[in-house]
Design an enzyme around this catalytic site. Structure first.
Site, PDB file in Angstrom:
ATOM      1  N   GLY A  84      39.623 -47.649 -50.752  1.00  0.00           N
ATOM      2  CA  GLY A  84      41.120 -48.354 -50.357  1.00  0.00           C
ATOM      3  C   GLY A  84      41.640 -49.358 -51.093  1.00  0.00           C
ATOM      4  O   GLY A  84      42.656 -49.677 -50.807  1.00  0.00           O
ATOM      5  N   GLU A  99      39.480 -55.981 -52.653  1.00  0.00           N
ATOM      6  CA  GLU A  99      39.016 -55.311 -51.284  1.00  0.00           C
ATOM      7  C   GLU A  99      40.411 -54.829 -50.716  1.00  0.00           C
ATOM      8  O   GLU A  99      41.406 -56.024 -50.534  1.00  0.00           O
ATOM      9  CB  GLU A  99      37.968 -55.987 -50.659  1.00  0.00           C
ATOM     10  CG  GLU A  99      37.770 -55.505 -49.355  1.00  0.00           C
ATOM     11  CD  GLU A  99      37.151 -54.045 -49.429  1.00  0.00           C
ATOM     12  OE1 GLU A  99      37.581 -53.182 -50.079  1.00  0.00           O
ATOM     13  OE2 GLU A  99      36.234 -53.784 -48.283  1.00  0.00           O
ATOM     14  N   ASP A 100      40.371 -53.857 -49.857  1.00  0.00           N
ATOM     15  CA  ASP A 100      41.523 -53.706 -48.770  1.00  0.00           C
ATOM     16  C   ASP A 100      41.507 -54.479 -47.598  1.00  0.00           C
ATOM     17  O   ASP A 100      42.798 -55.334 -47.582  1.00  0.00           O
ATOM     18  CB  ASP A 100      41.589 -52.159 -48.443  1.00  0.00           C
ATOM     19  CG  ASP A 100      40.115 -51.581 -47.997  1.00  0.00           C
ATOM     20  OD1 ASP A 100      39.428 -52.306 -47.971  1.00  0.00           O
ATOM     21  OD2 ASP A 100      40.023 -50.232 -47.611  1.00  0.00           O
ATOM     22  N   ASP A 117      37.443 -57.131 -42.603  1.00  0.00           N
ATOM     23  CA  ASP A 117      37.471 -56.817 -41.102  1.00  0.00           C
ATOM     24  C   ASP A 117      36.304 -57.719 -40.565  1.00  0.00           C
ATOM     25  O   ASP A 117      36.340 -58.646 -40.098  1.00  0.00           O
ATOM     26  CB  ASP A 117      37.249 -55.047 -41.049  1.00  0.00           C
ATOM     27  CG  ASP A 117      37.354 -54.734 -39.803  1.00  0.00           C
ATOM     28  OD1 ASP A 117      37.807 -55.489 -38.778  1.00  0.00           O
ATOM     29  OD2 ASP A 117      36.943 -53.720 -39.349  1.00  0.00           O
ATOM     30  N   PHE A 166      44.489 -50.312 -36.119  1.00  0.00           N
ATOM     31  CA  PHE A 166      44.157 -49.540 -37.219  1.00  0.00           C
ATOM     32  C   PHE A 166      45.432 -49.348 -38.252  1.00  0.00           C
ATOM     33  O   PHE A 166      46.411 -48.865 -37.795  1.00  0.00           O
ATOM     34  CB  PHE A 166      43.560 -48.652 -36.656  1.00  0.00           C
ATOM     35  CG  PHE A 166      42.603 -47.625 -37.962  1.00  0.00           C
ATOM     36  CD1 PHE A 166      41.348 -48.059 -37.999  1.00  0.00           C
ATOM     37  CD2 PHE A 166      43.330 -46.866 -38.804  1.00  0.00           C
ATOM     38  CE1 PHE A 166      40.741 -47.444 -38.940  1.00  0.00           C
ATOM     39  CE2 PHE A 166      42.725 -46.401 -39.688  1.00  0.00           C
ATOM     40  CZ  PHE A 166      41.292 -46.384 -39.928  1.00  0.00           C
ATOM     41  N   ASP A 225      43.312 -45.689 -45.472  1.00  0.00           N
ATOM     42  CA  ASP A 225      43.324 -44.224 -45.089  1.00  0.00           C
ATOM     43  C   ASP A 225      43.054 -44.333 -43.527  1.00  0.00           C
ATOM     44  O   ASP A 225      42.266 -45.200 -43.033  1.00  0.00           O
ATOM     45  CB  ASP A 225      42.421 -43.273 -45.854  1.00  0.00           C
ATOM     46  CG  ASP A 225      40.968 -43.711 -45.547  1.00  0.00           C
ATOM     47  OD1 ASP A 225      40.300 -44.762 -45.603  1.00  0.00           O
ATOM     48  OD2 ASP A 225      40.223 -42.659 -44.986  1.00  0.00           O
TER      49      ASP A 225
HETATM   50  P1  IMP Z   1      34.203 -54.681 -42.684  1.00  0.00           P
HETATM   51  O1  IMP Z   1      34.052 -54.517 -41.477  1.00  0.00           O
HETATM   52  O2  IMP Z   1      34.804 -56.034 -43.157  1.00  0.00           O
HETATM   53  O3  IMP Z   1      32.734 -54.446 -43.495  1.00  0.00           O
HETATM   54  O4  IMP Z   1      35.175 -53.475 -43.450  1.00  0.00           O
HETATM   55  C1  IMP Z   1      34.844 -52.351 -43.774  1.00  0.00           C
HETATM   56  C2  IMP Z   1      35.910 -51.377 -44.168  1.00  0.00           C
HETATM   57  O5  IMP Z   1      36.323 -50.677 -43.121  1.00  0.00           O
HETATM   58  C3  IMP Z   1      37.048 -51.900 -45.163  1.00  0.00           C
HETATM   59  O6  IMP Z   1      36.653 -52.294 -46.225  1.00  0.00           O
HETATM   60  C4  IMP Z   1      38.040 -50.934 -45.013  1.00  0.00           C
HETATM   61  O7  IMP Z   1      37.710 -50.085 -45.934  1.00  0.00           O
HETATM   62  C5  IMP Z   1      37.843 -50.347 -43.470  1.00  0.00           C
HETATM   63  N1  IMP Z   1      38.503 -50.858 -42.542  1.00  0.00           N
HETATM   64  C6  IMP Z   1      38.599 -51.412 -41.609  1.00  0.00           C
HETATM   65  N2  IMP Z   1      39.588 -51.621 -40.869  1.00  0.00           N
HETATM   66  C7  IMP Z   1      40.559 -50.710 -41.295  1.00  0.00           C
HETATM   67  C8  IMP Z   1      41.968 -49.965 -40.932  1.00  0.00           C
HETATM   68  O8  IMP Z   1      42.421 -50.683 -40.009  1.00  0.00           O
HETATM   69  N3  IMP Z   1      42.431 -48.968 -41.463  1.00  0.00           N
HETATM   70  C9  IMP Z   1      41.643 -48.600 -42.701  1.00  0.00           C
HETATM   71  N4  IMP Z   1      40.435 -48.881 -42.979  1.00  0.00           N
HETATM   72  C10 IMP Z   1      39.866 -49.999 -42.326  1.00  0.00           C
HETATM   73 MG    MG Z   2      36.929 -50.804 -47.916  1.00  0.00          MG
END
Ligand code: IMP
Ligand code: MG
Length: 176
Positions: free
Chosen positions: A46, A100-101, A104, A153, A160
């Site tokens: 991402g 990082e993208d 979340d 989202f 993606d």
């Molecule tokens: P975490 O919950 O902070 O571990 O995030 C997990 C991963 O989920 C992120 O790094 C993104 O790659 C993916 N992700 C979370 N929300 C979105 C979204 O809205 N669109 C696309 N990918 C997402």
């Molecule tokens: Mg990610």
């Protein structure tokens, strides 16, 4: 509202706004990382577009590397994170800037922090494109953050939905 093969995407952050933010963040990184032994670590897949824009604005020395993690349903209900391929970058005693993208729930970044500490990184700093307004399971400190977004989202600019929409130059919300 833009229609991509019957899927509606509402643009929320324009290409122009993203590029302006990339310049701001890179300027701060340049100021903070003079004379440091910097490793830029792009979290695949991402962050690839964001990271490639950021590094082209850097005027400090750095080594570029990649890491890929995925979450999977472990034996207990919570998802666990694991590396998708072996990590062979020497981060020992280095300043690591993780790109990082999305921040979340925080699970991915807190996993990466522990992992990099176990590899003796000198310090670990996070740069994220977006911070989602959700309750964090694991909090980490984000030094460089592009945008705060609502808990929707989002796709585009590397992000993606089922591997689609990564190539959009803007960030949008997937419609119903
Ligand atoms: P975490 O919950 O902070 O571990 O995030 C997990 C991963 O989920 C992120 O790094 C993104 O790659 C993916 N992700 C979370 N929300 C979105 C979204 O809205 N669109 C696309 N990918 C997402
Ligand atoms: Mg990610």
């Amino acid at each position: 509202m833009i229609k991509q093969k019957d899927i509606k995407i509402k643009k929320i952050i324009s290409k122009h706004k993203i590029q302006k933010k990339v310049c701001e963040l890179a300027k701060r990184i340049n100021e903070d990382y003079q004379k440091k032994d910097l490793v830029v670590l792009s979290v695949l897949s991402g962050s690839i577009v964001f990271c490639s824009d950021i590094i082209r604005k850097l005027d400090v020395n750095f080594k570029l590397n990649f890491i890929k993690v995925s979450s999977y349903a472990g034996k207990k209900s919570a998802n666990e994170i694991r590396l998708e391929f072996p990590f062979n970058c020497d981060v020992s005693n280095k300043d690591v800037l993780v790109i990082e993208d999305i921040y979340d729930t925080g699970r991915t970044l807190s996993y990466l922090k522990k992992f990099l500490l176990s590899k003796n990184a000198k310090n670990i700093t996070f740069c994220v494109l977006v911070d989602k307004k959700v309750k964090k399971c694991n909090k980490v400190k984000i030094k460089y953050c592009g945008f705060d977004v609502n808990n929707e989202f989002i796709v585009g600019y590397g992000l993606d939905f089922n591997e689609k929409f990564r190539g959009l130059p803007y960030i949008g919300v997937l419609g119903d």
